[in-house]
Structures are given as C-alpha cells and as structure tokens.
Scaffold this motif. Structure first.
Motif, PDB file in Angstrom:
ATOM      1  N   THR A  73       0.825  -1.203   0.000  1.00 40.80           N
ATOM      2  CA  THR A  73       0.000   0.000   0.000  1.00 40.80           C
ATOM      3  C   THR A  73       0.859   1.253   0.000  1.00 40.80           C
ATOM      4  N   ASN A  74       0.321   2.350  -0.521  1.00 37.70           N
ATOM      5  CA  ASN A  74       1.055   3.616  -0.522  1.00 37.70           C
ATOM      6  C   ASN A  74       0.456   4.607   0.469  1.00 37.70           C
ATOM      7  N   ASN A  75      -0.301   4.082   1.461  1.00 38.47           N
ATOM      8  CA  ASN A  75      -0.862   4.934   2.498  1.00 38.47           C
ATOM      9  C   ASN A  75      -0.751   4.251   3.855  1.00 38.47           C
ATOM     10  N   ARG A  76      -1.226   4.915   4.864  1.00 39.39           N
ATOM     11  CA  ARG A  76      -1.187   4.379   6.225  1.00 39.39           C
ATOM     12  C   ARG A  76      -2.593   3.989   6.661  1.00 39.39           C
ATOM     13  N   ALA A  77      -2.711   2.844   7.313  1.00 43.21           N
ATOM     14  CA  ALA A  77      -3.970   2.424   7.918  1.00 43.21           C
ATOM     15  C   ALA A  77      -3.776   2.462   9.427  1.00 43.21           C
ATOM     16  N   ILE A  78      -4.535   3.313  10.105  1.00 46.72           N
ATOM     17  CA  ILE A  78      -4.358   3.514  11.538  1.00 46.72           C
ATOM     18  C   ILE A  78      -5.690   3.334  12.264  1.00 46.72           C
ATOM     19  N   VAL A  79      -5.648   2.642  13.384  1.00 48.95           N
ATOM     20  CA  VAL A  79      -6.850   2.393  14.180  1.00 48.95           C
ATOM     21  C   VAL A  79      -7.268   3.693  14.853  1.00 48.95           C
ATOM     22  N   GLN A  80      -8.470   4.119  14.572  1.00 49.73           N
ATOM     23  CA  GLN A  80      -8.978   5.368  15.115  1.00 49.73           C
ATOM     24  C   GLN A  80      -9.820   5.113  16.362  1.00 49.73           C
ATOM     25  N   ILE A  81     -10.694   4.123  16.274  1.00 50.81           N
ATOM     26  CA  ILE A  81     -11.497   3.689  17.418  1.00 50.81           C
ATOM     27  C   ILE A  81     -11.129   2.239  17.702  1.00 50.81           C
ATOM     28  N   ALA A  82     -10.688   1.982  18.920  1.00 47.38           N
ATOM     29  CA  ALA A  82     -10.155   0.656  19.252  1.00 47.38           C
ATOM     30  C   ALA A  82     -11.256  -0.321  19.644  1.00 47.38           C
ATOM     31  N   ASP A  83     -11.091  -1.552  19.224  1.00 47.89           N
ATOM     32  CA  ASP A  83     -11.893  -2.690  19.659  1.00 47.89           C
ATOM     33  C   ASP A  83     -11.250  -3.926  19.066  1.00 47.89           C
ATOM     34  N   GLY A  84     -11.948  -4.602  18.130  1.00 52.67           N
ATOM     35  CA  GLY A  84     -11.378  -5.825  17.589  1.00 52.67           C
ATOM     36  C   GLY A  84     -11.526  -5.934  16.089  1.00 52.67           C
ATOM     37  N   ALA A  85     -10.947  -7.006  15.553  1.00 53.60           N
ATOM     38  CA  ALA A  85     -11.037  -7.304  14.130  1.00 53.60           C
ATOM     39  C   ALA A  85     -10.780  -8.794  13.942  1.00 53.60           C
ATOM     40  N   LEU A  86     -11.228  -9.301  12.802  1.00 56.87           N
ATOM     41  CA  LEU A  86     -10.878 -10.649  12.384  1.00 56.87           C
ATOM     42  C   LEU A  86      -9.794 -10.510  11.331  1.00 56.87           C
ATOM     43  N   THR A  87      -8.726 -11.264  11.480  1.00 53.76           N
ATOM     44  CA  THR A  87      -7.597 -11.146  10.560  1.00 53.76           C
ATOM     45  C   THR A  87      -7.276 -12.494   9.936  1.00 53.76           C
ATOM     46  N   MET A  88      -6.695 -12.446   8.744  1.00 51.08           N
ATOM     47  CA  MET A  88      -6.254 -13.667   8.075  1.00 51.08           C
ATOM     48  C   MET A  88      -5.070 -13.338   7.178  1.00 51.08           C
ATOM     49  N   ASP A  89      -4.317 -14.360   6.798  1.00 46.65           N
ATOM     50  CA  ASP A  89      -3.165 -14.163   5.926  1.00 46.65           C
ATOM     51  C   ASP A  89      -3.602 -13.628   4.571  1.00 46.65           C
ATOM     52  N   ALA A  90      -2.878 -12.651   4.075  1.00 45.49           N
ATOM     53  CA  ALA A  90      -3.207 -12.048   2.782  1.00 45.49           C
ATOM     54  C   ALA A  90      -3.142 -13.077   1.657  1.00 45.49           C
ATOM     55  N   GLU A  91      -2.188 -14.005   1.728  1.00 47.40           N
ATOM     56  CA  GLU A  91      -2.054 -15.018   0.672  1.00 47.40           C
ATOM     57  C   GLU A  91      -3.279 -15.922   0.611  1.00 47.40           C
ATOM     58  N   ILE A  92      -3.837 -16.238   1.770  1.00 44.23           N
ATOM     59  CA  ILE A  92      -5.029 -17.088   1.804  1.00 44.23           C
ATOM     60  C   ILE A  92      -6.216 -16.362   1.192  1.00 44.23           C
ATOM     61  N   LEU A  93      -6.372 -15.071   1.539  1.00 43.77           N
ATOM     62  CA  LEU A  93      -7.467 -14.299   0.960  1.00 43.77           C
ATOM     63  C   LEU A  93      -7.317 -14.203  -0.551  1.00 43.77           C
ATOM     64  N   GLN A  94      -6.088 -13.976  -1.035  1.00 40.62           N
ATOM     65  CA  GLN A  94      -5.867 -13.885  -2.479  1.00 40.62           C
ATOM     66  C   GLN A  94      -6.231 -15.202  -3.167  1.00 40.62           C
ATOM     67  N   ARG A  95      -5.864 -16.310  -2.546  1.00 40.54           N
ATOM     68  CA  ARG A  95      -6.187 -17.612  -3.124  1.00 40.54           C
ATOM     69  C   ARG A  95      -7.700 -17.824  -3.190  1.00 40.54           C
TER      70      ARG A  95
END
Length: 237
Positions: A93-115
C-alpha cells in the motif's frame, strides 16, 4: 444458517454476507485480534501480510506527506476490509492504515485471501463491489474537502463514524479530528461548538455524543447520502 452472536461473521457485514459454504472455507483461517487506538496496521510501502475485517473498530486510511502532515481519505468499519491491495494484486500500500477507534477485528493471511479471491464466487464479487464503494467514498471525500464548509464536513464525518461503530459516543479529541480532516484545531472547535449549540452533539474533552442524528443529517452535505446510498446499492447490507 443466519449469523448469530456466536458466529464471528455476525460482527463484520462483509463476512456476514457470504454464503455458508464460502464462509466455512475461510473460517478456520480467521483469527480475532484486539486493536489499540493509534495502532498502525500498515505503513506506506509495506507488503501486506495480513488483512483485517473490523468488528467494532474503525480504521482511517490516511495520506502522509514529507512534512508528516496527514489527511484522512477514507473510513473503514465493520462494513468492510483493510488490505484491498492483497486481492487486487498490488501487494503493498502507498498509504497508512491507523486504528482510530479501538476494539477488535478478524484477521487472516493475505495469501489465503488472495487464493480464495481467485476461486471466484460470492467472496470475489463482494470484495470487488466493496472496492468500488470505497473508491466512491474516496472520490466524494476529495470533492467534499474542496466544496463544502467545515461544519458540513464535520457533520458528515460524525455520521460516518456513527455508522461504522453503531453507537452514539465517540472518544476522540478535537486535535485528532482536526489532524484527520487536514485542518486546524481551532477550526474544528468552532464547527463543533456550532453543532453543540444547535443541540446536535454534546462535546466534552475527548468525547463526542451524538444527540440529534436527524439534525446532523440535515446539516451534513450531500456527500454523506451519495456514499451511503452507493454502499447500500452495491452491497445490500
């Protein structure tokens, strides 16, 4: 099966819109993480290793200039995903992603999502439609900053934040809001004071409470409805 409180996808609208078959295929790869306010998920030029599906968090996508001044160009809440270059093929990415309001998220490997994206199906369609909606938000934000008053922009921004969080209380300082909107703190103070005087919000140090959403919508510029309607049209959440 409809998403329920015990189903993690019920707290992210993009995941909730997937059919059972596709969701069950990616579910084992999803991990819940806690996010902290101010946490940087991606910095400019970084290869995306993980993607994030916010639950009750809100993330700002911002541009950072050489003098370290910043401007927010998009908001992402539980309607979407952070890390779209991972499935579009750009990888970083050519920008910044910053948490503005804190809580939670679901995360996964980028390679798996691409597949999974490359398999086609509903997931691919939803991700592409979400990207189109996000582009609309970005382009409309650019127009808004050039043609509408700070009071209109602040009203629109507060409505977007409330939509992302699903609650009336917003814990952010005026300085932080000013930095995100690319203006001076004094300018935000005047605009927030006007909204408070009209009974739309109540502001105390570091906390804004939305009191009259209908009045806030009437004050906000047309950009709010344009973006909101486009998300509804494309994604039908």
């Amino acid at each position: 099966m409809s998403p329920s409180d015990s189903d993690p996808r019920s707290i992210n609208q993009l995941l909730a819109s997937l059919p059972d078959e596709e969701y069950k295929r990616i579910a084992p790869h999803l991990k819940h993480v806690n996010l902290c306010q101010g946490q940087i998920l991606y910095e400019r030029g970084e290869v995306i290793q993980q993607v994030y599906f916010p639950t009750r968090s809100m993330v700002s996508l911002i541009c950072v200039l050489s003098n370290n001044s910043i401007t927010e160009f998009a908001l992402v809440g539980n309607e979407g995903i952070i890390g779209i270059p991972a499935f579009l093929g750009g990888q970083f990415t050519n920008n910044r992603a910053i948490v503005q309001i804190a809580d939670g998220a679901l995360t996964m490997d980028a390679e798996i999502l691409q597949r999974e994206f490359e398999r086609g199906g509903v997931l691919q369609k939803k991700l592409l439609l979400y990207t189109q909606a996000l582009v609309t938000q970005i382009s409309q934000n650019a127009v808004c900053k050039s043609h509408h008053s700070i009071e209109q922009q602040l009203a629109r921004w507060l409505l977007c934040v409330q939509d992302c969080l699903g609650r009336d209380e917003i814990f952010l300082t005026q300085q932080y809001i000013a930095d995100l909107m690319g203006t001076r703190r004094a300018t935000i103070t005047v605009a927030a004071g006007s909204l408070q005087q009209e009974g739309m919000i109540r502001y105390s140090r570091g906390k804004i409470v939305i009191l009259n959403r209908a009045a806030l919508e009437a004050t906000a510029c047309e950009c709010y409805d344009i973006v909101k309607n486009e998300f509804a049209r494309l994604l039908s959440f």
